[in-house]
Write an enzyme that holds these catalytic residues in place. Structure first.
Site, PDB file in Angstrom:
ATOM      1  CE  LYS A  68      -3.869  -2.381   1.994  1.00 18.54           C
ATOM      2  NZ  LYS A  68      -3.879  -2.881   3.343  1.00 18.54           N
ATOM      3  CD  GLN A  80      -3.682  -4.344   6.455  1.00 19.87           C
ATOM      4  OE1 GLN A  80      -3.457  -3.683   5.401  1.00 19.87           O
ATOM      5  NE2 GLN A  80      -4.310  -5.586   6.240  1.00 19.87           N
ATOM      6  CG  ASP A 136     -10.112  -0.039   4.707  1.00 17.84           C
ATOM      7  OD1 ASP A 136      -9.456  -0.502   3.529  1.00 17.84           O
ATOM      8  OD2 ASP A 136      -9.107  -1.127   5.386  1.00 17.84           O
TER       9      ASP A 136
END
Ligand code: NAP
Length: 302
Positions: free
Chosen positions: A65, A109, A132
């Site tokens: 990422k 994460q 997200d």
């Protein structure tokens, strides 16, 4: 003639949908939008990536990422916390990032260590920075058809489907899996595209029969090679989200690729299908979030 019947006539072996190539194009388009933001508005989109612990898969995801963000001109801020970090320490960091002007997107994460409540963490992220798309407000906005931030893997699935079939109206889509991360948002997005959507899960009866009705089949389960060729309607579009590691360390999907390729019209490989799209869509969400936070017109990404 239905879309599926047309595809069935055209070919006997499924066409592979190249997620890697589609994601590369998407990242390039995002990089162009970033260029414009920097040149015209002196705005560098910023993404904070928070990793707790050293789960090997998560370490690789985070580093990918970060690398992709840099290539697109997005500034990334990395926070690698020890696995013993307390929930309060993590929530304090998120509250600090919520206030940080240069941070437009915050990604924590998952999975988190067991002593941390993932829901409490996700709800602490400012919904405007929730790239997200997992904050309850963004989930609600997706359900209500309002603008918000949409989870990245589902966005990527729709882009993959639309790369081969732009008009999904009236198609029957079957989604296997009902997680908040993938299954439910994919189903919502397919509904938005005017599909008739069936959701299947571990308690679904006669799954093969239901899958055989699908013009579009999305598998997001986490069971290697669950979906077989005789589950597939000839010509169908098959999107494989699953990531499963074999004993030999190979990554394979939820779909038996060779078997299903004999029947489907289009199929995504694993790796090289949904995975690369997830990262590209994360970068897209960061640009969208940066524009909204600065009252700029949100570009149409893709
Ligand atoms: P999850 O939260 O574990 O959800 C799995 C879903 O599959 C659940 O809804 C479960 O049903 C259903 N299921 C389990 N066994 C089944 C069976 N035998 N038949 C039908 N349905 C079954 O997983 P997730 O987070 O959605 O992820 C799904 C897969 O996608 C995993 O392999 C994950 O690694 C992968 N993934 C990939 C990406 C990417 O970027 N490519 C991103 C995210 C996830 P119940 O609800 O009834 O338990």
């Amino acid at each position: 003639m239905t879309h599926t019947a047309e595809r069935e006539e055209k070919q006997s072996q499924a066409t592979r949908i190249d997620g890697k190539a589609i994601a590369k194009k998407l990242r390039e388009s995002i990089a162009c939008h970033v260029d414009v933001l920097v040149t015209d508005h002196k705005l560098i989109p910023g993404l904070a990536v928070v990793l707790v612990g050293e789960d090997p898969a998560s370490v690789i995801y985070v580093s990918n990422k970060k690398k992709s963000a840099a290539e697109a001109g997005i500034r990334s801020f990395e926070y690698n916390l020890s696995k013993d970090t307390s929930q309060d320490e993590l929530l304090n960091l998120i509250q600090k990032l919520n206030k940080e002007k240069e941070v437009h997107g915050i990604l924590v994460q998952l999975p988190l260590p067991k002593h941390i409540d993932a829901n409490a963490v996700l709800e602490t992220i400012d919904s405007a920075k929730d790239v997200d798309g997992l904050h309850i407000e963004n989930i609600g906005r997706l359900m209500a058809g309002m603008p918000g931030l949409v989870p990245c893997t589902p966005l990527g699935c729709i882009a993959l489907i639309k790369s081969v079939e732009n008009n999904l109206t009236g198609l029957h889509a079957v989604v296997i899996g009902r997680s908040n991360l993938v299954g439910k948002p994919v189903a919502q997005l397919l509904l938005r595209e005017n599909c008739t959507v069936t959701m299947a899960h571990s308690r679904t009866s006669n799954l093969p029969h239901i899958c055989r009705q699908a013009d579009i089949l999305v598998a997001a389960v986490g069971k290697a090679k669950l979906v077989k060729g005789d589950w597939i309607k000839p010509g169908a579009i098959v999107i494989d989200v699953g990531i499963n590691r074999t004993e030999a360390g190979k990554i394979i999907g939820d779909v038996d690729f060779d078997d299903v390729s004999k029947v489907a019209g289009y199929i995504t490989p694993v790796p090289g299908g949904a995975g690369p799209m997830t990262i590209a869509c994360l970068l897209g969400n960061t640009v969208i979030a940066a524009c909204r936070q600065n009252n700029l017109t949100v570009p149409s990404i893709g």
